[in-house]
Design a protein around this motif. Sequence first.
Motif, PDB file in Angstrom:
ATOM      1  N   PRO A 134       1.004  -1.098   0.107  1.00  0.00           N
ATOM      2  CA  PRO A 134      -0.004   0.058   0.069  1.00  0.00           C
ATOM      3  C   PRO A 134       0.894   1.250   0.037  1.00  0.00           C
ATOM      4  N   GLU A 135       0.926   1.892  -1.182  1.00  0.00           N
ATOM      5  CA  GLU A 135       1.610   3.103  -1.238  1.00  0.00           C
ATOM      6  C   GLU A 135       0.827   4.124  -1.903  1.00  0.00           C
ATOM      7  N   VAL A 136       1.132   5.272  -1.464  1.00  0.00           N
ATOM      8  CA  VAL A 136       0.093   6.528  -1.898  1.00  0.00           C
ATOM      9  C   VAL A 136       1.193   7.461  -2.470  1.00  0.00           C
ATOM     10  N   PRO A 137       1.297   7.864  -3.557  1.00  0.00           N
ATOM     11  CA  PRO A 137       2.106   8.992  -3.863  1.00  0.00           C
ATOM     12  C   PRO A 137       2.186  10.471  -3.305  1.00  0.00           C
ATOM     13  N   SER A 138       3.172  10.942  -2.940  1.00  0.00           N
ATOM     14  CA  SER A 138       2.561  12.209  -2.030  1.00  0.00           C
ATOM     15  C   SER A 138       1.978  13.277  -3.018  1.00  0.00           C
ATOM     16  N   ALA A 139       2.241  13.115  -4.158  1.00  0.00           N
ATOM     17  CA  ALA A 139       1.510  14.135  -5.132  1.00  0.00           C
ATOM     18  C   ALA A 139      -0.015  13.775  -5.230  1.00  0.00           C
ATOM     19  N   ALA A 140      -0.239  12.477  -5.264  1.00  0.00           N
ATOM     20  CA  ALA A 140      -1.762  12.211  -5.227  1.00  0.00           C
ATOM     21  C   ALA A 140      -2.379  12.833  -3.864  1.00  0.00           C
ATOM     22  N   ALA A 141      -1.631  12.199  -2.844  1.00  0.00           N
ATOM     23  CA  ALA A 141      -2.368  13.061  -1.477  1.00  0.00           C
ATOM     24  C   ALA A 141      -2.665  14.475  -1.617  1.00  0.00           C
ATOM     25  N   THR A 142      -1.649  15.155  -1.876  1.00  0.00           N
ATOM     26  CA  THR A 142      -1.695  16.617  -2.148  1.00  0.00           C
ATOM     27  C   THR A 142      -2.693  17.050  -3.124  1.00  0.00           C
ATOM     28  N   VAL A 143      -2.943  16.495  -4.063  1.00  0.00           N
ATOM     29  CA  VAL A 143      -3.795  16.921  -5.145  1.00  0.00           C
ATOM     30  C   VAL A 143      -5.318  16.659  -4.450  1.00  0.00           C
ATOM     31  N   LEU A 144      -5.274  15.449  -4.075  1.00  0.00           N
ATOM     32  CA  LEU A 144      -6.525  14.822  -3.263  1.00  0.00           C
ATOM     33  C   LEU A 144      -6.979  15.865  -2.279  1.00  0.00           C
ATOM     34  N   LEU A 145      -5.980  16.436  -1.475  1.00  0.00           N
ATOM     35  CA  LEU A 145      -6.365  17.382  -0.376  1.00  0.00           C
ATOM     36  C   LEU A 145      -6.871  18.631  -0.774  1.00  0.00           C
ATOM     37  N   PHE A 146      -6.232  19.201  -1.993  1.00  0.00           N
ATOM     38  CA  PHE A 146      -6.682  20.264  -2.369  1.00  0.00           C
ATOM     39  C   PHE A 146      -7.897  20.252  -3.049  1.00  0.00           C
ATOM     40  N   ALA A 147      -8.157  19.293  -3.710  1.00  0.00           N
ATOM     41  CA  ALA A 147      -9.450  19.082  -4.389  1.00  0.00           C
ATOM     42  C   ALA A 147     -10.715  18.943  -3.426  1.00  0.00           C
ATOM     43  N   LEU A 148     -10.254  18.152  -2.243  1.00  0.00           N
ATOM     44  CA  LEU A 148     -11.332  18.028  -1.164  1.00  0.00           C
ATOM     45  C   LEU A 148     -11.550  19.392  -0.672  1.00  0.00           C
ATOM     46  N   MET A 149     -10.274  20.223  -0.254  1.00  0.00           N
ATOM     47  CA  MET A 149     -10.836  21.745   0.252  1.00  0.00           C
ATOM     48  C   MET A 149     -11.497  22.483  -0.648  1.00  0.00           C
ATOM     49  N   ALA A 150     -11.209  22.429  -2.027  1.00  0.00           N
ATOM     50  CA  ALA A 150     -11.971  23.220  -2.832  1.00  0.00           C
ATOM     51  C   ALA A 150     -13.302  22.883  -2.971  1.00  0.00           C
ATOM     52  N   THR A 151     -13.761  21.576  -2.896  1.00  0.00           N
ATOM     53  CA  THR A 151     -15.006  21.099  -2.961  1.00  0.00           C
ATOM     54  C   THR A 151     -16.036  21.454  -1.465  1.00  0.00           C
ATOM     55  N   VAL A 152     -15.116  21.483  -0.410  1.00  0.00           N
ATOM     56  CA  VAL A 152     -15.771  21.554   0.833  1.00  0.00           C
ATOM     57  C   VAL A 152     -15.980  23.069   0.672  1.00  0.00           C
ATOM     58  N   TRP A 153     -15.141  23.952   0.235  1.00  0.00           N
ATOM     59  CA  TRP A 153     -15.341  25.557   0.359  1.00  0.00           C
ATOM     60  C   TRP A 153     -16.379  25.890  -0.531  1.00  0.00           C
ATOM     61  N   SER A 154     -16.576  25.269  -1.628  1.00  0.00           N
ATOM     62  CA  SER A 154     -17.555  25.582  -2.878  1.00  0.00           C
ATOM     63  C   SER A 154     -19.050  25.132  -2.599  1.00  0.00           C
ATOM     64  N   LEU A 155     -19.162  23.964  -1.941  1.00  0.00           N
ATOM     65  CA  LEU A 155     -20.343  23.241  -1.643  1.00  0.00           C
ATOM     66  C   LEU A 155     -21.543  24.211  -1.223  1.00  0.00           C
ATOM     67  N   PRO A 156     -21.453  25.051  -0.183  1.00  0.00           N
ATOM     68  CA  PRO A 156     -22.511  25.775   0.321  1.00  0.00           C
ATOM     69  C   PRO A 156     -23.115  26.763  -0.713  1.00  0.00           C
ATOM     70  N   MET A 157     -22.120  27.410  -1.621  1.00  0.00           N
ATOM     71  CA  MET A 157     -22.426  28.214  -2.585  1.00  0.00           C
ATOM     72  C   MET A 157     -23.077  27.695  -3.845  1.00  0.00           C
ATOM     73  N   LEU A 158     -22.829  26.412  -4.016  1.00  0.00           N
ATOM     74  CA  LEU A 158     -23.341  25.594  -5.211  1.00  0.00           C
ATOM     75  C   LEU A 158     -24.701  25.172  -4.625  1.00  0.00           C
ATOM     76  N   VAL A 159     -24.889  24.493  -3.617  1.00  0.00           N
ATOM     77  CA  VAL A 159     -26.274  24.183  -3.000  1.00  0.00           C
ATOM     78  C   VAL A 159     -27.155  25.248  -2.958  1.00  0.00           C
ATOM     79  N   THR A 160     -26.661  26.542  -2.482  1.00  0.00           N
ATOM     80  CA  THR A 160     -27.494  27.720  -2.445  1.00  0.00           C
ATOM     81  C   THR A 160     -27.923  28.110  -3.781  1.00  0.00           C
ATOM     82  N   ALA A 161     -26.976  27.886  -4.683  1.00  0.00           N
ATOM     83  CA  ALA A 161     -27.442  28.544  -6.228  1.00  0.00           C
ATOM     84  C   ALA A 161     -28.506  27.433  -6.778  1.00  0.00           C
ATOM     85  N   TRP A 162     -28.143  26.186  -6.410  1.00  0.00           N
ATOM     86  CA  TRP A 162     -29.111  25.196  -7.071  1.00  0.00           C
ATOM     87  C   TRP A 162     -30.517  25.584  -6.419  1.00  0.00           C
TER      88      TRP A 162
END
Length: 178
Positions: A134-162
Amino acid sequence: MKPRNRREERMLTVLERETPRYQTRERRRRLVVAAGGCLGLMWAAAVVCWFLAPSTAAMVTTFVLWGVALALGTQLWGMIHIVTRGTASLPVHLLDERQIRERLSAHPIAHRLTLLLLLVVFFVVGLALRGDKPEVPSAAATVLLFALMATVWSLPMLVTAWRMSDPPPEEEDEAEVA
């Protein structure tokens, strides 16, 4: 609904722009779907990094996907912010009663979606790590973290608009009908 400082005055000035093109629920939902597509590009970059990193192909693909997502997402975010009249991001003292209700109903939904997303990521990563090495490339962990943060940050606005309803008809339109 009086601004307390220059930042709030600037925010209200931007939100006062008329955007009749996106005032209908269907068009706002198209914006939300497009913004969701930008988030999907970020998540796709994480998957690419997971399987291809460390390699030049992973790096180039990740930068291209994130570049497209950020370029389009920034424009879409601004448009969604304007058509929702800042419901998800303005301070409460600048919102009217309808906007406060919309915010109060959208945030719990966004939090539930975030919890669901976290559970899905947890189980998918857990399944991916069940192999012999079981290995996780550090680049994948970093990109996954930033994708998760962007999603969490934008979900309230997206739900509001929807979920936002169409604005009430103007008084002039009602007078013409009568």
